[in-house]
Design a protein around this motif. Structure first.
Motif: not given
Length: 338
Positions: A57-67, A150-151, A268-273
């Motif tokens: 999710l982080v890589e997608e939302e940051s367009n690969g600028q955060v890994q 929320s994990t 948050l999205e990852a914790a719900a997953f």
């Protein structure tokens, strides 16, 4: 590219342009911001799957600028050690427990006290109270920044090499617990001999007879293969656990505000997953254990609950009236959701 991604990319560009983002975070030659993620679980367990989802999710939302560089299975050290690394300002976000954070803010430990609530949702509701927000402020003053509250870790059960029907059956047994005072005092109250050690050492310690059992949520017990070296599962449900991902405030202060917001929102999205996975795996693991011949004991938990009450008076550093404050919040939540 959505608006959040555009705003994030612009903020990250400004950070590199003017500061180089040199204060603690790792930046590769192509300008990618790398952040280390640590946890003690196996990659296939729900927490491991959450970390992978978070990375995606982080890589997608940051367009690969955060890994996010993920280090499972205590690869960066024991939980206690990595929490200390985080507080020192190192580049790491770690999955830990409020029982470990009580070394810095004692009141945090009550969130992992035995038989505190009847369900996970009540625990989660506590993290949205003024009492908890004050707790967060106290943690920040100690250099600890909570990234995610929320994990869900799950409901902890007990696996041993002998049948357990009451607390008396635990007397003298060496039970692996996390290396913190909450679990040590909980299993002392049950009459056992708690034996702190990293989760990754559990299997070999059981195999070599150094310990007689271990406790954890069912997916974690399966992930650590505890079922291969024990014969009995006792459904005590002694603790229901939500756990935070934390970083050091010194490290978080090196990141652009948009990056921190990105980390929190995607977590948050990852914790719900991960919660969906936990609920599904708890059922499948129970069935799997039964098919393997593990004896499953639906124990009467009341004797365990009664003996655990001594834990609530075992921490002199807790604030006066802490239990009453938290119990009042629990009652308020339960009344609203009857």
């Amino acid at each position: 590219m959505n608006n959040r991604s555009m705003m994030f990319f612009f903020a990250l560009f400004i950070c590199f342009l003017f500061t180089g983002c040199e204060s603690g975070s790792q930046s590769s030659e192509d300008g990618v911001l790398e952040i280390n993620i640590a946890h003690g679980n196996q990659p296939t367990e729900p927490i491991g799957q959450m970390a992978e989802k978070w990375r995606e999710l982080v890589e997608e939302e940051s367009n690969g600028q955060v890994q996010l560089n993920i280090y499972p299975s205590s690869q960066l050290g024991s939980e206690k050690d990595v929490v200390e690394q985080a507080i020192m300002g190192n580049n790491v976000i770690i999955f830990t427990g409020y029982d470990f954070l009580m070394d810095y803010v004692p009141d945090a430990g009550i969130l992992t006290a035995p038989f505190l609530t009847e369900d996970i949702d009540t625990l989660l509701a506590l993290t949205e109270s003024d009492w908890f927000y004050s707790l967060e402020d106290d943690l920040q003053a100690k250099g600890i920044e909570i990234i995610n509250t929320s994990t869900v870790y799950g409901e902890r059960q007990l696996m041993t090499d002998k049948l357990i029907e009451s607390p008396e059956d635990l007397r003298g047994l060496k039970i692996r617990v996390p290396n913190n005072q909450m679990y040590i005092k909980t299993f002392q109250a049950f009459g056992a001999s708690p034996t702190p050690m990293p989760l990754s050492d559990t299997y070999t310690s059981l195999q070599q007879g150094l310990i007689d059992g271990a406790e954890n949520p069912l997916p974690v017990l399966a992930g650590s293969k505890t079922n291969e070296v024990t014969n009995y599962l006792t459904l005590t449900g002694h603790t229901k656990i939500i756990s935070p991902w934390i970083a050091g405030t010194d490290f978080i202060d090196t990141l652009p505000a948009e990056t921190v917001e990105l980390l929190k929102e995607t977590s948050l999205e990852a914790a719900a997953f991960a919660r969906d996975i936990i609920e599904s795996e708890e059922e499948s693991v129970l069935q799997e254990f039964e098919e393997q011949g593990i004896e499953i004991n639906m124990v009467d938990i009341e004797p365990f609950r009664e003996q655990s009450q001594s834990v609530y008076t075992a921490f002199p550093d807790w604030s006066d009236g802490l239990y009453e404050t938290v119990h009042s919040l629990i009652e308020e939540y339960e009344a609203q959701n009857e």
